[in-house]
Design a protein around this motif. Structure first.
Motif, mmCIF file in Angstrom:
data_model
loop_
_atom_site.group_PDB
_atom_site.id
_atom_site.type_symbol
_atom_site.label_atom_id
_atom_site.label_comp_id
_atom_site.label_asym_id
_atom_site.label_seq_id
_atom_site.Cartn_x
_atom_site.Cartn_y
_atom_site.Cartn_z
ATOM 1 N N SER A 74 -50.264 -23.515 25.569
ATOM 2 C CA SER A 74 -49.682 -24.830 25.792
ATOM 3 C C SER A 74 -48.571 -24.731 26.839
ATOM 4 N N SER A 75 -48.548 -25.691 27.746
ATOM 5 C CA SER A 75 -47.510 -25.807 28.779
ATOM 6 C C SER A 75 -47.522 -24.659 29.783
ATOM 7 N N SER A 76 -48.655 -23.952 29.873
ATOM 8 C CA SER A 76 -48.747 -22.854 30.840
ATOM 9 C C SER A 76 -49.066 -23.341 32.251
ATOM 10 N N GLY A 77 -49.520 -24.577 32.396
ATOM 11 C CA GLY A 77 -49.801 -25.113 33.726
ATOM 12 C C GLY A 77 -51.269 -25.317 34.036
ATOM 13 N N LYS A 78 -52.138 -25.182 33.052
ATOM 14 C CA LYS A 78 -53.583 -25.311 33.279
ATOM 15 C C LYS A 78 -53.977 -26.676 33.840
ATOM 16 N N SER A 79 -53.455 -27.731 33.248
ATOM 17 C CA SER A 79 -53.850 -29.079 33.678
ATOM 18 C C SER A 79 -53.452 -29.346 35.121
ATOM 19 N N THR A 85 -40.409 -19.811 29.864
ATOM 20 C CA THR A 85 -40.704 -20.862 30.852
ATOM 21 C C THR A 85 -41.596 -21.929 30.230
ATOM 22 N N ALA A 86 -42.647 -21.494 29.518
ATOM 23 C CA ALA A 86 -43.543 -22.451 28.857
ATOM 24 C C ALA A 86 -42.777 -23.270 27.818
ATOM 25 N N ALA A 87 -41.869 -22.632 27.085
ATOM 26 C CA ALA A 87 -41.076 -23.348 26.080
ATOM 27 C C ALA A 87 -40.175 -24.401 26.739
ATOM 28 N N ALA A 88 -39.613 -24.070 27.887
ATOM 29 C CA ALA A 88 -38.778 -25.048 28.606
ATOM 30 C C ALA A 88 -39.621 -26.224 29.085
#
Length: 182
Positions: free
Chosen positions: A12-17, A125-128
């Motif tokens: 989640s929130s890693s930037g895939k989309s 970074t993903a958590a932010a």
């Protein structure tokens, strides 16, 4: 090999989309995008926060039940059928089951040329990003940052910690089209 399907896996929130949207812009042919988030959004309310469906705990832990798995298998088969019918397909997924999740996709995509892409991002970074988004419980991104990659094999890996989605998409596009962009 020019892939018919590109599967991007990351937490989640890693930037895939964002990478998927950029890929649609930079790849020379049209590509359809299918995202696990969209699949989850299509589930009836009765399968949200349900033992049979999908549950998301306040700490971000995700659990899925038998009915979710059944419908997810049908969704995967539909995505694969779309590729078999001649469309190029981008898949944005979160392999909560690591290698087991990849195996389910491998079965569905059997006979198709697939490029497997790991999308990494430092958990902090993903958590932010997760906090900025505001649509996920705190802790989900951190829990998934490494979990989703356990036992998964990739053809290509990108890291969005310090690299923008467009640059990651261009790296993936070069793998698909070759250095000359065709």
């Amino acid at each position: 090999m020019t892939p018919q399907v590109i599967v991007l896996n990351g937490g989640s929130s890693s930037g895939k989309s964002g990478i998927v949207r950029c890929l649609q812009a930079v790849l020379p042919e049209p590509w359809l995008a299918f995202a696990i988030d969209t699949f989850v959004d299509q589930l009836p309310a009765s399968l949200r926060d349900s033992l049979a469906g999908i549950g998301i705990a306040p700490d971000g832990e995700v659990s899925v039940g038998a009915e979710f798995r059944r419908l997810e298998a049908a969704w995967r088969a539909g995505v694969a059928s779309t590729a078999r019918a001649g469309a190029r397909v981008l898949v944005d997924d979160v392999f909560l089951g690591g290698a087991g999740s990849q195996d389910r996709w491998r079965t569905a995509l059997d006979g198709l040329d697939v490029l497997w892409v790991g999308v990494h991002c430092a958990s902090a970074t993903a958590a932010a990003r997760e906090l900025t988004r505001g649509d996920r419980p705190p802790g989900m991104a951190e829990k998934q940052a490494t979990l989703v990659h356990q036992g998964v094999t990739y053809d290509l890996e990108v890291d969005t910690t310090h690299t923008e989605a467009l640059d990651c998409a261009r790296t993936i596009a070069r793998t698909v089209t070759g250095p000359d962009g065709r």
